[in-house]
Design a protein around this motif. Structure first.
Motif, PDB file in Angstrom:
ATOM      1  N   SER A  57       0.853  -1.182   0.000  1.00 54.95           N
ATOM      2  CA  SER A  57       0.000   0.000   0.000  1.00 54.95           C
ATOM      3  C   SER A  57       0.891   1.235   0.000  1.00 54.95           C
ATOM      4  O   SER A  57       2.000   1.208   0.542  1.00 54.95           O
ATOM      5  N   ALA A  58       0.404   2.315  -0.596  1.00 53.85           N
ATOM      6  CA  ALA A  58       1.228   3.512  -0.738  1.00 53.85           C
ATOM      7  C   ALA A  58       0.473   4.755  -0.302  1.00 53.85           C
ATOM      8  O   ALA A  58      -0.767   4.764  -0.220  1.00 53.85           O
ATOM      9  N   VAL A  59       1.243   5.812  -0.037  1.00 51.58           N
ATOM     10  CA  VAL A  59       0.662   7.122   0.259  1.00 51.58           C
ATOM     11  C   VAL A  59       0.378   7.872  -1.037  1.00 51.58           C
ATOM     12  O   VAL A  59      -0.677   8.483  -1.209  1.00 51.58           O
ATOM     13  N   GLU A  60       1.316   7.822  -1.957  1.00 54.94           N
ATOM     14  CA  GLU A  60       1.198   8.563  -3.208  1.00 54.94           C
ATOM     15  C   GLU A  60       0.626   7.682  -4.315  1.00 54.94           C
ATOM     16  O   GLU A  60       0.967   6.502  -4.443  1.00 54.94           O
ATOM     17  N   ALA A  61      -0.217   8.287  -5.150  1.00 49.66           N
ATOM     18  CA  ALA A  61      -0.845   7.543  -6.250  1.00 49.66           C
ATOM     19  C   ALA A  61       0.167   7.093  -7.292  1.00 49.66           C
ATOM     20  O   ALA A  61      -0.073   6.117  -8.017  1.00 49.66           O
ATOM     21  N   ALA A  62       1.317   7.766  -7.365  1.00 51.24           N
ATOM     22  CA  ALA A  62       2.332   7.416  -8.360  1.00 51.24           C
ATOM     23  C   ALA A  62       2.854   6.003  -8.176  1.00 51.24           C
ATOM     24  O   ALA A  62       3.417   5.411  -9.112  1.00 51.24           O
ATOM     25  N   ALA A  63       2.679   5.414  -6.995  1.00 45.95           N
ATOM     26  CA  ALA A  63       3.188   4.066  -6.747  1.00 45.95           C
ATOM     27  C   ALA A  63       2.355   2.998  -7.439  1.00 45.95           C
ATOM     28  O   ALA A  63       2.818   1.877  -7.630  1.00 45.95           O
ATOM     29  N   GLY A  64       1.136   3.349  -7.833  1.00 43.62           N
ATOM     30  CA  GLY A  64       0.245   2.331  -8.377  1.00 43.62           C
ATOM     31  C   GLY A  64       0.330   2.122  -9.870  1.00 43.62           C
ATOM     32  O   GLY A  64      -0.271   1.178 -10.388  1.00 43.62           O
TER      33      GLY A  64
END
Length: 310
Positions: free
Chosen positions: A247-254
């Motif tokens: 799971s990530a904080v920033e959408a760029a990780a997805g």
């Protein structure tokens, strides 16, 4: 005495006073040099003391405000002292006051009575841990200690402890009191709200990193961002590792790997295996994009040696 002689003596007084001051300064310099040379001969610790204790004096300006300084007694936390006492107290018995545990408990709290457990009924604690310290007044503390038993029971005791003015000595001032344990704190919403695909570039990069980090198979450095130093766990505790969820904080990780320098923070749930079984583990990582791939920039474990540029 003639006026001329008086004038002559008066004229010579200032040079004599200046000479005395100069000689005094020379003596101080010679003593400082002697201390420094002695410190060099005796080792680096003494050298540090000699440097710190030199003759230089710095005077604070009138505008400087005194810094707030806590007393040693206020800064000293007696949690460990209370923990040792409760552990010995729970393992002792009034019927065997000469046992090692009884003598230890009495040495820490001479005025506190020993318990009188039934040996066949009252088991000894498997672990005793201080979980909370509260300072009630200057030098007076209340320490909450948890006692865990092999059968799963958990009991809490509060212990009154006093610290002397220097904060270097403690004393248990009363018998432990059984109390309710601390309540579970409310947990806020997790900042890791972006679900990262298990077959995405970031999840694959994280899996490649944790393989050598936890199993020792391969090199960790190849998965690190430039300037980052991170040693694998040694000796390697596991034989296999699999990423379960990211799971990530920033959408760029997805999505696809973004532009170079883009950083994301992720929470990784992994399953590690060894000869003893399966172990669910969690890690917080910072990754940065570079040349079309994700690289580990930091492992947020709270220790200086784990991740971060040097």
């Amino acid at each position: 005495m003639s006026p001329g002689n008086q004038a002559s003596e008066s004229d010579s007084a200032p040079p004599m006073a200046a000479g005395a001051r100069l000689e005094k300064m020379r003596r101080r310099v010679r003593l400082s040099r002697l201390a420094l040379f002695t410190a060099i001969a005796t080792g680096p610790v003494a050298l540090g003391v000699a440097v710190m204790s030199g003759p230089t004096t710095v005077a604070a300006s009138p505008s400087d405000k005194p810094a707030a300084v806590r007393s040693a007694a206020a800064a000293a936390d007696p949690a460990g002292y209370a923990q040792v006492f409760v552990d010995a107290w729970l393992r002792s018995s009034a019927n065997d006051a000469n046992s090692a545990q009884a003598r230890l408990a009495q040495s820490l709290a001479p005025d506190v009575d020993l318990p009188d457990p039934v040996a066949s009924v009252q088991p000894k604690p498997a672990a005793v841990t201080a979980v909370r310290s509260a300072q009630r007044e200057d030098g007076e503390w209340a320490v909450t200690v948890a006692a865990q038993y092999a059968d799963g029971r958990l009991r809490y005791f509060v212990v009154p402890v006093t610290a002397d003015a220097s904060g270097a000595s403690f004393a248990v001032t009363g018998a432990p009191g059984a109390v309710a344990g601390p309540t579970r704190a409310a947990v806020g919403k997790s900042p890791y709200g972006v679900s990262v695909p298990s077959d995405g570039d970031l999840s694959l990069a994280v899996g490649e990193f944790f393989g050598p980090y936890l199993t020792g198979a391969g090199e960790v450095d190849r998965y690190l961002a430039p300037g980052v130093q991170l040693s694998p766990v040694y000796p390697a505790p596991y034989t296999a590792v699999a990423v379960q969820r990211v799971s990530a904080v920033e959408a760029a990780a997805g999505g696809k790997v973004p532009a170079d320098g883009t950083a994301v923070r992720v929470l990784v749930q992994v399953e590690a295996r060894d000869s003893g079984g399966r172990w669910p583990l969690g890690y917080e990582l910072t990754l940065k994009a570079r040349s079309g791939r994700w690289e580990v920039a930091a492992l947020e474990s709270g220790t200086a040696q784990d991740g971060g540029a040097r």
